[in-house]
Every structure is written in structure tokens, then in C-alpha cells.
Design a protein around this motif. Sequence first.
Motif, PDB file in Angstrom:
ATOM      1  N   GLY A  74       0.779  -1.222   0.000  1.00  0.00           N
ATOM      2  CA  GLY A  74       0.000   0.000   0.000  1.00  0.00           C
ATOM      3  C   GLY A  74       0.814   1.278   0.000  1.00  0.00           C
ATOM      4  N   LEU A  75       1.997   1.275  -0.618  1.00  0.00           N
ATOM      5  CA  LEU A  75       2.818   2.486  -0.611  1.00  0.00           C
ATOM      6  C   LEU A  75       2.306   3.543  -1.580  1.00  0.00           C
ATOM      7  N   PHE A  76       1.376   3.181  -2.453  1.00  0.00           N
ATOM      8  CA  PHE A  76       0.676   4.135  -3.312  1.00  0.00           C
ATOM      9  C   PHE A  76       1.690   4.950  -4.116  1.00  0.00           C
ATOM     10  N   ARG A  77       1.599   6.273  -4.069  1.00  0.00           N
ATOM     11  CA  ARG A  77       2.493   7.120  -4.856  1.00  0.00           C
ATOM     12  C   ARG A  77       3.777   7.475  -4.100  1.00  0.00           C
ATOM     13  N   HIS A  78       4.008   6.794  -2.957  1.00  0.00           N
ATOM     14  CA  HIS A  78       5.133   7.149  -2.093  1.00  0.00           C
ATOM     15  C   HIS A  78       6.135   6.014  -1.925  1.00  0.00           C
ATOM     16  N   GLY A  79       6.242   5.131  -2.935  1.00  0.00           N
ATOM     17  CA  GLY A  79       7.106   3.969  -2.772  1.00  0.00           C
ATOM     18  C   GLY A  79       8.546   4.328  -2.469  1.00  0.00           C
ATOM     19  N   TRP A  80       9.162   5.156  -3.317  1.00  0.00           N
ATOM     20  CA  TRP A  80      10.559   5.530  -3.085  1.00  0.00           C
ATOM     21  C   TRP A  80      10.698   6.387  -1.836  1.00  0.00           C
ATOM     22  N   LEU A  81       9.722   7.218  -1.569  1.00  0.00           N
ATOM     23  CA  LEU A  81       9.801   8.115  -0.427  1.00  0.00           C
ATOM     24  C   LEU A  81       9.778   7.377   0.903  1.00  0.00           C
ATOM     25  N   LEU A  82       8.985   6.314   1.002  1.00  0.00           N
ATOM     26  CA  LEU A  82       8.754   5.664   2.289  1.00  0.00           C
ATOM     27  C   LEU A  82       9.539   4.377   2.504  1.00  0.00           C
ATOM     28  N   ALA A  83       9.995   3.740   1.443  1.00  0.00           N
ATOM     29  CA  ALA A  83      10.530   2.383   1.563  1.00  0.00           C
ATOM     30  C   ALA A  83      11.616   2.223   2.627  1.00  0.00           C
ATOM     31  N   PRO A  84      12.655   3.051   2.671  1.00  0.00           N
ATOM     32  CA  PRO A  84      13.718   2.792   3.660  1.00  0.00           C
ATOM     33  C   PRO A  84      13.238   2.860   5.104  1.00  0.00           C
ATOM     34  N   ALA A  85      12.380   3.831   5.420  1.00  0.00           N
ATOM     35  CA  ALA A  85      11.907   3.945   6.798  1.00  0.00           C
ATOM     36  C   ALA A  85      10.993   2.778   7.165  1.00  0.00           C
ATOM     37  N   LEU A  86      10.123   2.361   6.243  1.00  0.00           N
ATOM     38  CA  LEU A  86       9.251   1.216   6.518  1.00  0.00           C
ATOM     39  C   LEU A  86      10.064  -0.062   6.685  1.00  0.00           C
ATOM     40  N   VAL A  87      11.068  -0.246   5.844  1.00  0.00           N
ATOM     41  CA  VAL A  87      11.930  -1.430   5.960  1.00  0.00           C
ATOM     42  C   VAL A  87      12.682  -1.400   7.283  1.00  0.00           C
ATOM     43  N   GLN A  88      13.225  -0.264   7.639  1.00  0.00           N
ATOM     44  CA  GLN A  88      13.955  -0.154   8.902  1.00  0.00           C
ATOM     45  C   GLN A  88      13.061  -0.501  10.091  1.00  0.00           C
ATOM     46  N   ASP A  89      11.847   0.055  10.115  1.00  0.00           N
ATOM     47  CA  ASP A  89      10.936  -0.222  11.228  1.00  0.00           C
ATOM     48  C   ASP A  89      10.548  -1.691  11.285  1.00  0.00           C
ATOM     49  N   ALA A  90      10.269  -2.281  10.122  1.00  0.00           N
ATOM     50  CA  ALA A  90       9.853  -3.681  10.094  1.00  0.00           C
ATOM     51  C   ALA A  90      10.968  -4.599  10.578  1.00  0.00           C
ATOM     52  N   LEU A  91      12.179  -4.369  10.117  1.00  0.00           N
ATOM     53  CA  LEU A  91      13.284  -5.239  10.505  1.00  0.00           C
ATOM     54  C   LEU A  91      13.651  -5.063  11.972  1.00  0.00           C
ATOM     55  N   GLN A  92      13.549  -3.857  12.468  1.00  0.00           N
ATOM     56  CA  GLN A  92      13.803  -3.647  13.889  1.00  0.00           C
ATOM     57  C   GLN A  92      12.756  -4.344  14.746  1.00  0.00           C
ATOM     58  N   SER A  93      11.494  -4.325  14.285  1.00  0.00           N
ATOM     59  CA  SER A  93      10.437  -4.994  15.051  1.00  0.00           C
ATOM     60  C   SER A  93      10.651  -6.500  15.104  1.00  0.00           C
TER      61      SER A  93
END
Length: 370
Positions: free
Chosen positions: A343-362
Motif C-alpha cells: 500500500g505504498l501508493f504514490r510514495h514507494g521511493w519516499l517511504l521504503a527505507p523507513a518502513l523497511v527499517q521499522d519492520a526489521l527492527q520490530s
Amino acid sequence: MGALTIGIAGAGVLGRLLAWRLSRAGHAVTVFDPAPGPHAPAPGSLHTPVVPHAAGFTAAGMLSPLAELDNAGPEVARLGWRSLTLWREVAAALEPESAGHPLFAQQGSLMVAHGSDTGAAQRVLARLHAASTPADNWPVPRALNRDELTTLEPALAPGLRAWLLPQEAQLLPREMLVALATRSDNVWWCWGESAVRVEPGVIHLAGEPAQHFDLAIDTRGVGARGALGGEAAAVRGVRGEVIWLHAPELQLQRPVRLLHPRHRVYIVPRPGDMVMIGATEIESEDRSPVSLRSAVELMSAAHSVLPPLAEARIVHMESNLRPALPDNAPHTHAEPGLLRINGLFRHGWLLAPALVQDALQSLNLEATHV
């Protein structure tokens, strides 16, 4: 946590970034994707349509968390602001630079508006100020007078209202996607393999035995729709169209976003005297070539702020589907043996690193930094 076997379904921005980071953390990673290889396919035509491919290849690569407050909430801006630093670190680790051009550049971006559209610009600026808190510490957009704008970007039309958004950035999407795939050690890329279902610890492939892992990750975007119900069933594709121009006479240093009551238009410089214009946002899953209406509207809007584009040559046009959920916000789901991001919609490049970082830390899979 020791080294794990990890399977990833989907080799778009999220899938490749996850594979790269997890392999650097010492895990054995296998990626499945129906594309024939790591590169973007050649542009299609009306009679030979392009093979469906990652939406990240079609994107402009603008990293504009503050400008996106035009159509997104503060949380998107906060995730995007974090991602700026993370993308800079990723690009530095992927050096040498791609064909002599930096994968990541941070010179700020411009928001511009015609005088008659000043009201639309003021609404965006008001949203930006309303969304910011003291803890965010976002830079304040700086209004530019005519002389300042001419000095900064002389190709822009005189008479525009303009604001500089310092510290916003851009990257080269195609080159970054290829670099993430070709410079990842300890990753097995299974091109031409379609995942039909992803469950905890298992990735089911079309016509092949199930593949078992310590952790299964689903980053298939639109391809994940209906797989297991819930949020995955609600994923839809939103059509976006972009145009590539060759404009050797144009001197443009940074992305420009035109604030307009109806259009969301951006003009992004690319290496080799190329310029990218985008992008429509159409509630349709039609992957056919760009429509005449979209092409005319995008190019007319771009020409209105950059007169030198009149002599640019159209190189190609392309369309793709952005994966979106009903609220147009990203969603991460984690449980033992399974991670889904969509569901990254029009923000794939903008959000990907932060979402990946949060997911892997969790999941306690890696340290904080890249």
C-alpha cells in the motif's frame, strides 16, 4: 539472532531493498519475481504492450516529504524525512556511482504556481505548517522573489510564484533498482518465478513445490491482492502515466512541482539531457499506453513553467500501477515467520527505507543503521 533463511515474494523497491539489507546482515535471501531479470523492460507499444513490471521503474524518484503534504498526512512526511538520510546511506554503500551520475542528490526542490493559482499554493503551505510540530524540525519553505528564482533556475518562466524546499532530494530509480539487485551478496534471485501465495515460513509458486524459509516476506504490491483476504484483498492498482523528453537546451538542476488546482505535475531532470514529466493519478488498472488527454495535459502544464521544453523531443511514454489500500496509506503486518508490506501508493521511493527499517527492527533482524 543467528543467520536465517529468508524468502521474498516481489522484487520492486521494497523487495530489493529488503534483500540488500538482509543479505548485508548475514542472512541467506531468496527473491521470487515474475520479471525476466533485474532491469526494466523496453517500452512497449499499442500492439506490443510492455510486460508488467515494478512500479518503481516508472517513478520519478522525487524524495519530497514536505511537498507530499499536498495529498498525504504528517506521518507520510515523517517517514519520508527519515528516508532521506537512509537513501543517502544506501547510495553511498552502492558506489561507485552509476555511469558517472550520483544515485542520490540533495539540492532541494521547488514548488511553483502561476499567479492565478496562488490560492492552491497557499493551501499546500498552510497544510505544511499545520502538520509540523516542534519535534519534526522540518525546514521552512522559503519564498523566492523573481531575481532569486532566476538565479536558482533560469529556465523557469518569469512571473511564477516559487518556494524552495531545502534538503529535499531525488534519486535515479532505474539505476538504484538495478544496483540493489546486482550488488547484493548472498541473494539468490529467481527471475521468472511467480509467487501465488505467501504464508508464515512458506512461499507458494505457480506450478512448483512450496518453498520453505525461516521468514517469508510479501512485497508483491498489486500482485498480493486477494491472496489471503484482509488488507491484501483490498489492494488496488492506481494508474500513473509519465513522459520522457530529451531536452538538451534545458538547464534544470532540481525537481520542480507545479501547484495546480487540478493537476499534480512534476518535472524532474535526469542524466543525458533527459527530463521526466509526471504523473497522472487515475482510478483504473488499465496498463495500456498513455492516453492523448494525459499526454497533452502533462506536457502543456510542464511547458507553461519551462518554456524551453517547446523544442524538447518526446522519447517515450509509459504507464504503470501503484499499489494502494483503501486509505491510501502503507500497511505493515508482522507475525512469526511472516512479514507483509504493501500500500505504498504514490510514495514507494519516499517511504521504503523507513518502513523497511521499522519492520526489521520490530523483528530484531538488524541494527539501526544501513
